[in-house]
Design a protein around this motif. Sequence first.
Motif, PDB file in Angstrom:
ATOM      1  N   GLU A  28       0.826  -1.211   0.000  1.00 55.74           N
ATOM      2  CA  GLU A  28       0.000   0.000   0.000  1.00 55.74           C
ATOM      3  C   GLU A  28       0.858   1.257   0.000  1.00 55.74           C
ATOM      4  O   GLU A  28       0.579   2.211  -0.724  1.00 55.74           O
ATOM      5  CB  GLU A  28      -0.938  -0.008   1.203  1.00 55.74           C
ATOM      6  CG  GLU A  28      -2.053  -1.018   1.094  1.00 55.74           C
ATOM      7  CD  GLU A  28      -2.886  -1.124   2.362  1.00 55.74           C
ATOM      8  OE1 GLU A  28      -2.766  -0.246   3.249  1.00 55.74           O
ATOM      9  OE2 GLU A  28      -3.656  -2.103   2.465  1.00 55.74           O
ATOM     10  N   ALA A  29       1.915   1.257   0.786  1.00 55.26           N
ATOM     11  CA  ALA A  29       2.771   2.437   0.904  1.00 55.26           C
ATOM     12  C   ALA A  29       3.523   2.746  -0.384  1.00 55.26           C
ATOM     13  O   ALA A  29       3.808   3.900  -0.684  1.00 55.26           O
ATOM     14  CB  ALA A  29       3.758   2.265   2.053  1.00 55.26           C
ATOM     15  N   THR A  30       3.851   1.708  -1.134  1.00 57.14           N
ATOM     16  CA  THR A  30       4.657   1.888  -2.342  1.00 57.14           C
ATOM     17  C   THR A  30       3.835   1.798  -3.622  1.00 57.14           C
ATOM     18  O   THR A  30       4.378   1.978  -4.710  1.00 57.14           O
ATOM     19  CB  THR A  30       5.774   0.838  -2.403  1.00 57.14           C
ATOM     20  OG1 THR A  30       5.185  -0.459  -2.428  1.00 57.14           O
ATOM     21  CG2 THR A  30       6.724   0.976  -1.228  1.00 57.14           C
ATOM     22  N   LYS A  31       2.566   1.471  -3.486  1.00 55.42           N
ATOM     23  CA  LYS A  31       1.669   1.333  -4.641  1.00 55.42           C
ATOM     24  C   LYS A  31       2.146   0.264  -5.620  1.00 55.42           C
ATOM     25  O   LYS A  31       2.007   0.378  -6.822  1.00 55.42           O
ATOM     26  CB  LYS A  31       1.515   2.670  -5.388  1.00 55.42           C
ATOM     27  CG  LYS A  31       1.093   3.823  -4.523  1.00 55.42           C
ATOM     28  CD  LYS A  31      -0.310   3.658  -4.025  1.00 55.42           C
ATOM     29  CE  LYS A  31      -0.781   4.933  -3.346  1.00 55.42           C
ATOM     30  NZ  LYS A  31      -1.151   4.765  -1.983  1.00 55.42           N
ATOM     31  N   ARG A  32       2.726  -0.770  -5.063  1.00 50.89           N
ATOM     32  CA  ARG A  32       3.147  -1.918  -5.867  1.00 50.89           C
ATOM     33  C   ARG A  32       2.342  -3.123  -5.418  1.00 50.89           C
ATOM     34  O   ARG A  32       1.931  -3.206  -4.268  1.00 50.89           O
ATOM     35  CB  ARG A  32       4.629  -2.219  -5.668  1.00 50.89           C
ATOM     36  CG  ARG A  32       5.526  -1.184  -6.290  1.00 50.89           C
ATOM     37  CD  ARG A  32       6.967  -1.622  -6.176  1.00 50.89           C
ATOM     38  NE  ARG A  32       7.837  -0.617  -6.737  1.00 50.89           N
ATOM     39  CZ  ARG A  32       8.764  -0.867  -7.632  1.00 50.89           C
ATOM     40  NH1 ARG A  32       8.972  -2.092  -8.056  1.00 50.89           N
ATOM     41  NH2 ARG A  32       9.513   0.105  -8.097  1.00 50.89           N
ATOM     42  N   PRO A  33       2.172  -4.085  -6.316  1.00 48.26           N
ATOM     43  CA  PRO A  33       1.436  -5.289  -5.919  1.00 48.26           C
ATOM     44  C   PRO A  33       2.243  -6.144  -4.936  1.00 48.26           C
ATOM     45  O   PRO A  33       3.480  -6.126  -4.954  1.00 48.26           O
ATOM     46  CB  PRO A  33       1.214  -6.035  -7.235  1.00 48.26           C
ATOM     47  CG  PRO A  33       2.238  -5.507  -8.169  1.00 48.26           C
ATOM     48  CD  PRO A  33       2.557  -4.107  -7.722  1.00 48.26           C
ATOM     49  N   LYS A  34       1.533  -6.861  -4.108  1.00 51.96           N
ATOM     50  CA  LYS A  34       2.202  -7.746  -3.150  1.00 51.96           C
ATOM     51  C   LYS A  34       3.066  -8.769  -3.879  1.00 51.96           C
ATOM     52  O   LYS A  34       4.140  -9.133  -3.403  1.00 51.96           O
ATOM     53  CB  LYS A  34       1.171  -8.445  -2.264  1.00 51.96           C
ATOM     54  CG  LYS A  34       0.477  -7.518  -1.303  1.00 51.96           C
ATOM     55  CD  LYS A  34      -0.452  -8.262  -0.364  1.00 51.96           C
ATOM     56  CE  LYS A  34      -1.732  -8.626  -1.101  1.00 51.96           C
ATOM     57  NZ  LYS A  34      -2.739  -9.218  -0.211  1.00 51.96           N
ATOM     58  N   SER A  35       2.619  -9.203  -5.049  1.00 51.84           N
ATOM     59  CA  SER A  35       3.369 -10.205  -5.807  1.00 51.84           C
ATOM     60  C   SER A  35       4.769  -9.709  -6.166  1.00 51.84           C
ATOM     61  O   SER A  35       5.710 -10.500  -6.260  1.00 51.84           O
ATOM     62  CB  SER A  35       2.615 -10.607  -7.071  1.00 51.84           C
ATOM     63  OG  SER A  35       2.423  -9.481  -7.914  1.00 51.84           O
ATOM     64  N   PHE A  36       4.924  -8.409  -6.357  1.00 53.73           N
ATOM     65  CA  PHE A  36       6.244  -7.844  -6.649  1.00 53.73           C
ATOM     66  C   PHE A  36       7.202  -8.160  -5.505  1.00 53.73           C
ATOM     67  O   PHE A  36       8.333  -8.596  -5.721  1.00 53.73           O
ATOM     68  CB  PHE A  36       6.145  -6.325  -6.856  1.00 53.73           C
ATOM     69  CG  PHE A  36       7.484  -5.653  -6.966  1.00 53.73           C
ATOM     70  CD1 PHE A  36       8.147  -5.594  -8.187  1.00 53.73           C
ATOM     71  CD2 PHE A  36       8.094  -5.087  -5.854  1.00 53.73           C
ATOM     72  CE1 PHE A  36       9.385  -4.983  -8.287  1.00 53.73           C
ATOM     73  CE2 PHE A  36       9.326  -4.468  -5.951  1.00 53.73           C
ATOM     74  CZ  PHE A  36       9.979  -4.419  -7.169  1.00 53.73           C
ATOM     75  N   TYR A  37       6.758  -7.932  -4.288  1.00 56.66           N
ATOM     76  CA  TYR A  37       7.620  -8.139  -3.120  1.00 56.66           C
ATOM     77  C   TYR A  37       7.830  -9.619  -2.814  1.00 56.66           C
ATOM     78  O   TYR A  37       8.906 -10.013  -2.367  1.00 56.66           O
ATOM     79  CB  TYR A  37       7.066  -7.388  -1.913  1.00 56.66           C
ATOM     80  CG  TYR A  37       7.125  -5.903  -2.155  1.00 56.66           C
ATOM     81  CD1 TYR A  37       8.342  -5.243  -2.166  1.00 56.66           C
ATOM     82  CD2 TYR A  37       5.977  -5.184  -2.436  1.00 56.66           C
ATOM     83  CE1 TYR A  37       8.416  -3.887  -2.438  1.00 56.66           C
ATOM     84  CE2 TYR A  37       6.041  -3.814  -2.700  1.00 56.66           C
ATOM     85  CZ  TYR A  37       7.270  -3.178  -2.699  1.00 56.66           C
ATOM     86  OH  TYR A  37       7.339  -1.839  -2.975  1.00 56.66           O
ATOM     87  N   VAL A  38       6.834 -10.427  -3.074  1.00 62.69           N
ATOM     88  CA  VAL A  38       6.983 -11.870  -2.874  1.00 62.69           C
ATOM     89  C   VAL A  38       8.023 -12.408  -3.853  1.00 62.69           C
ATOM     90  O   VAL A  38       8.928 -13.162  -3.467  1.00 62.69           O
ATOM     91  CB  VAL A  38       5.633 -12.599  -3.041  1.00 62.69           C
ATOM     92  CG1 VAL A  38       5.832 -14.106  -3.058  1.00 62.69           C
ATOM     93  CG2 VAL A  38       4.669 -12.183  -1.945  1.00 62.69           C
TER      94      VAL A  38
END
Length: 67
Positions: free
Chosen positions: A12-22
């Motif tokens: 939410e803070a970075t406006k990126r999808p969770k899948s990006f970080y996973v």
Amino acid sequence: EALAARLNTLAEATKRPKSFYVREALERSLEDMEDVYLAEAALERFRASGEPAVPLAELERRLGLDD
């Protein structure tokens, strides 16, 4: 649950999808795991080969790095 909350907050803070970080976490972890397991496998092969180990000082001398 705590991990999911952290992931949600980051996404939410970075406006990126969770899948990006996973995906990013898996890539970094996989690189570390590859380093460890491949090094362990190389060490096992060396030990099984019966070749004698060469002390670092001797190796440096052979390579002309002992100055």
